[in-house]
Design a protein around this motif. Sequence first.
Motif: not given
Length: 423
Positions: A130-137, A139-144, A409-419
């Motif tokens: 699921i984390r790999r599936l969400l990777e296109p989202a 970047a914070g840009e519009t995705v389908d 809209v990414l959480r401000h701590d999202a990159p840390v949480a993902l890493a």
Amino acid sequence: MLMQGPEPGARTPLDEIDLFDPVRFRTVPPHPIWHTLRAEAPVWRQARPGQPAFWNVTRYDDVVRIVKDTARYSSTHGNVLDVAEHGDSAGGLTMPLMDPPDHGQVRGPAIRTMSTQVVRRRSEGVRRRIRRLLEPALAGETVDFAQIMLHLPMLAVGEILGVPEEVWQDIPGWTMAGVAPQDPVYAQGSNERTLRRAHYQLFAMFSKLIAERRRAPKDDLISLLTQLEVNGRKFDDQQVLLNCYSMVMGANTTTPHVAGHLILALAENPDAWRMVLADPELVSGCVEEALRWATPTNHVMRRTTTDVEIDGVRIGEGEIVAAWIGSANRDESVFEDPYRFRPDRKPNPHLAFSLGAHYCIGGPAARSLLNVLVEELAATFSAFEIDGTVEHLASNFINGLTRLPIRPVLRHDAPVALAASGA
């Protein structure tokens, strides 16, 4: 389908109602129609020139009665209105199109392959996917998100079914064309041509896999079906093939649209998402509300085996009845404030997985998958914003989305949480 509820005091004239035309479900919201029927004509007959008429049942208690009563309401003629006239050629051969006791001889062994325990053992692998599936989202840009979510089910049940990972990417297009051949996204010419191509691709894939499992069984559903006996006789290749087809269709045409409608509901009701972010205990409640809200299977069709009476209306033997689960899950007598998405709704006795003998065997897998999805969404995104036109599926059977442009809209701590999670 469009999800708008009825305006206060509004009603739909009965002579303007059409619950068969799949294209209308893209442009005409059915909830106001179902609201009118529940209030004025809970058992209503739709006539179709040159086609068999069918009865529409819209109240919660009546729908429950129909789906649980397999003796008087049979599944063997088919379970979708599209086959009402001639019946389903797989009637009596696949688990969804069997009545007890034969149904139980298939369901019992099959359900063990998708038990809660089996699903739980696979949960961490599903989370990574699921984390790999969400990777296109990310970047914070519009995705389908409608297209992204189409690939969700195979992450959970692909291995269980026995479908090789290299074809998971192709499954959504084949299965959706099979249930919505009139939708412009999936149509490839006429309905017949679209269905023929979808069936050929799925049947060719499963025929190859069945032959392989006959030679060398594995720990998957295809192998189980090749060894299955009903009434003392093993399934032949056609029965195995049809049941494989039925199960992959069931998984891939429902769960993605629960996920899509969930994200759409959270974009339209940001307060609901803030509730979940503030209280992780609401994740499971959010999933249950998404199942009620989306109700991916609008109806199930049954054929009466005897004369019946529902709410004082007599229906003859051999007639077609559509039990509208989508309507039952908005019944005001059961659900308070039914046209509002509430992650904290309790109780929530929705019928998204049906009830009784035909309760969805994929329910545990779908619930687990959606719970992991919501957990990952909550760890990553603070909000969802609609950024374009949302398009709905042309189907009277599946409540689907074909386009869902969302700017997450990414959480401000999202990159840390993902890493930290290893994504």
